[in-house]
Design a protein around this motif. Structure first.
Motif, short mmCIF file in Angstrom:
data_model
loop_
_atom_site.label_atom_id
_atom_site.label_comp_id
_atom_site.label_asym_id
_atom_site.label_seq_id
_atom_site.Cartn_x
_atom_site.Cartn_y
_atom_site.Cartn_z
N SER A 1 0.84 -1.20 -0.22
CA SER A 1 0.01 0.04 -0.04
C SER A 1 1.19 1.08 0.08
O SER A 1 0.51 2.23 0.78
N ARG A 2 2.12 1.18 -0.74
CA ARG A 2 2.83 2.31 -0.90
C ARG A 2 2.05 3.50 -1.72
O ARG A 2 1.74 3.32 -2.89
N PRO A 3 1.98 4.63 -0.84
CA PRO A 3 1.05 5.48 -1.55
C PRO A 3 1.33 6.08 -2.92
O PRO A 3 0.34 6.23 -3.65
N THR A 4 2.74 6.35 -3.35
CA THR A 4 3.06 6.76 -4.37
C THR A 4 2.57 5.91 -5.74
O THR A 4 2.00 6.39 -6.70
N GLU A 5 3.04 4.60 -5.51
CA GLU A 5 2.38 3.59 -6.50
C GLU A 5 0.85 3.67 -6.86
O GLU A 5 0.12 3.69 -7.78
N LYS B 1 -1.29 5.95 -6.09
CA LYS B 1 -1.70 7.19 -6.52
C LYS B 1 -1.42 7.36 -8.09
O LYS B 1 -2.38 7.64 -9.01
N ARG B 2 -0.20 6.75 -8.62
CA ARG B 2 -0.06 6.68 -9.98
C ARG B 2 -0.97 5.84 -10.67
O ARG B 2 -1.35 5.91 -11.68
N LYS C 1 -4.28 7.57 -11.64
CA LYS C 1 -4.25 8.54 -12.24
C LYS C 1 -4.51 8.07 -13.64
O LYS C 1 -4.89 8.98 -14.72
#
Length: 415
Positions: free
Chosen positions: A92-96, A98-99, A102
């Motif tokens: 659940s790493r946020p950056t991945e 969020k990407r 998108k």
């Protein structure tokens, strides 16, 4: 020229080879059977097609796979052969996350595949509710994830109760998402079968590259080496090297034994670790170089520098790999090189069969169970307990300071 070549130094002597084959046969009697040597016995392609073909008829463009560890490593080696976008979500790493979200039109053009054998994997379960209105096809047989997916009315296919890191290549775990992504599963499994005819336990060590390489690594361990540092020189090989790192570390690393698998992409790693390997402390790390004879993406460099003229992009990488191998040997650093002829899907199957066979034979020499990983549960239990108790990060820090003070109270007396 062989599809796969294994070169290592120093070479083994004949007596060591013969003795090791006998030892492996004796230890094999005490350990689980290597089910993966017969890959077609553990999946049914018709069942996979029946579950996936209705989804594919919708014209999906994205395959989102929620999985980690053994549930994802084989797929990471195969995703480059897909004709759809494969999105491995390993945590659940946020950056991945969020990407991923998108991507335009993602919900209407995707299938989500959560994968977990035991159904308790936090990295998977934490993300399930992020996809409430997405089409989903679950791979799970038990545990909390299985129950959650049933309440969400998600179709489920089973995950057999087999060692995940070895099972993925021959079960629904990797083969179902691979099929959804447009990867030719039969061709891949053909490669596995071709490899096991060369590398499995029925083939004598004298003609078995996997057994010989396992013995080479075991002898280095006996001489004090603890780290196998992989250097993949072509991007085609990165996923397979990730699988090697997991299987080497998780399968051999128990009962106070084992080798640690590590890696960094090459030639980049030449500029980060080579100085230590050539001139620093010795007798701890074995460099393992991974190369291709031919890269289908190769391009001419059109360079006017004299010694680069007429050389392609792949030529330049291969010269660096071979020169690095030689440089290591000049400094008396044991080193090895694995060469794959060309990265076809079938050949990738053969490479994975080599990886799994080598690790199995190495575990026989260590006389440890290649299939289990009992200590991995410790961190999971600590994490789940802390989340259930809603501990703060500061509380967790205080707990580990207490643990460390107890466990390391005499540590520096060893200097």
């Amino acid at each position: 020229m062989a599809i796969l070549q294994v070169e290592f130094y120093p070479e083994l002597n004949i007596k060591e080879i013969e003795d090791a084959d006998t030892e492996m046969k004796q230890n094999a009697k005490k350990l689980p059977e290597p089910f993966f040597f017969k890959p077609r016995e553990h999946f049914d392609l018709n069942t996979i097609k029946a579950a996936c073909d209705p989804i594919l008829k919708k014209g999906i463009e994205h395959v989102i796979v929620l999985g980690t560890g053994g549930s994802i490593q084989t797929l990471l080696a195969l995703k480059q052969y897909a004709n759809k976008q494969v999105h491995p979500i390993t945590s659940s790493r946020p950056t991945e996350l969020k990407r991923l979200f998108k991507i335009p039109g993602l919900k209407d053009n995707s299938i989500v595949v959560p994968v977990s054998r035991g159904g308790k994997t936090l990295d998977v379960n934490a993300n399930l509710y992020l996809f409430p209105r997405y089409d989903m096809l679950g791979l799970s047989s038990r545990g909390p994830m299985n129950n959650i997916l049933k309440t969400m009315d998600v179709k489920l296919l089973e995950v057999p109760d087999l060692s995940g890191r070895f099972a993925a290549s021959c079960t629904n775990v990797a083969l179902l998402p691979a099929y959804l992504a447009g990867i030719d599963v039969n061709t891949f499994v053909d490669g596995l079968e071709a490899g096991y005819k060369i590398f499995d336990d029925s083939v004598p060590i004298q003609t078995n590259p996997a057994k010989k390489f396992a013995l080479y690594l075991y002898k280095l361990f006996k001489n004090g080496y603890r780290n196998v540092f992989s250097m993949p020189y072509f991007s085609w090989l990165k996923g397979a090297v990730g699988l090697w790192v997991q299987e080497l570390s998780e399968s051999t690393g128990k009962e106070g034994l084992g080798l640690l698998g590590t890696y960094q992409e090459a030639p980049l790693c030449q500029h980060s670790v080579l100085e230590l390997l050539l001139g620093g402390s010795k007798y701890h790390t074995v460099p393992l170089l991974w190369i291709l004879e031919k890269d289908p993406h190769d391009i001419p460099l059109n360079n006017t520098i004299k010694h680069i003229q007429d050389k392609s992009a792949a030529d330049t990488v291969l010269y660096q790999a071979n020169a690095t191998f030689e440089a290591l040997l000049t400094q008396e650093c044991p080193a090895a090189m694995i060469t794959l002829e060309i990265p076809t899907l079938r050949n990738m199957g053969l490479l994975i069969s080599f990886i799994q066979s080598t690790i199995y034979h190495l575990c026989l020499l260590f006389n440890v169970n290649w299939a289990n990983n009992p200590n991995v549960l410790l961190g999971k239990e600590i994490c789940n307990y802390a989340m259930e108790q809603d501990k703060s990060m500061m509380q967790m820090k205080e707990t580990r300071k207490k643990v460390a003070s107890e466990q390391f109270k005499d540590f520096w007396l060893l200097e």
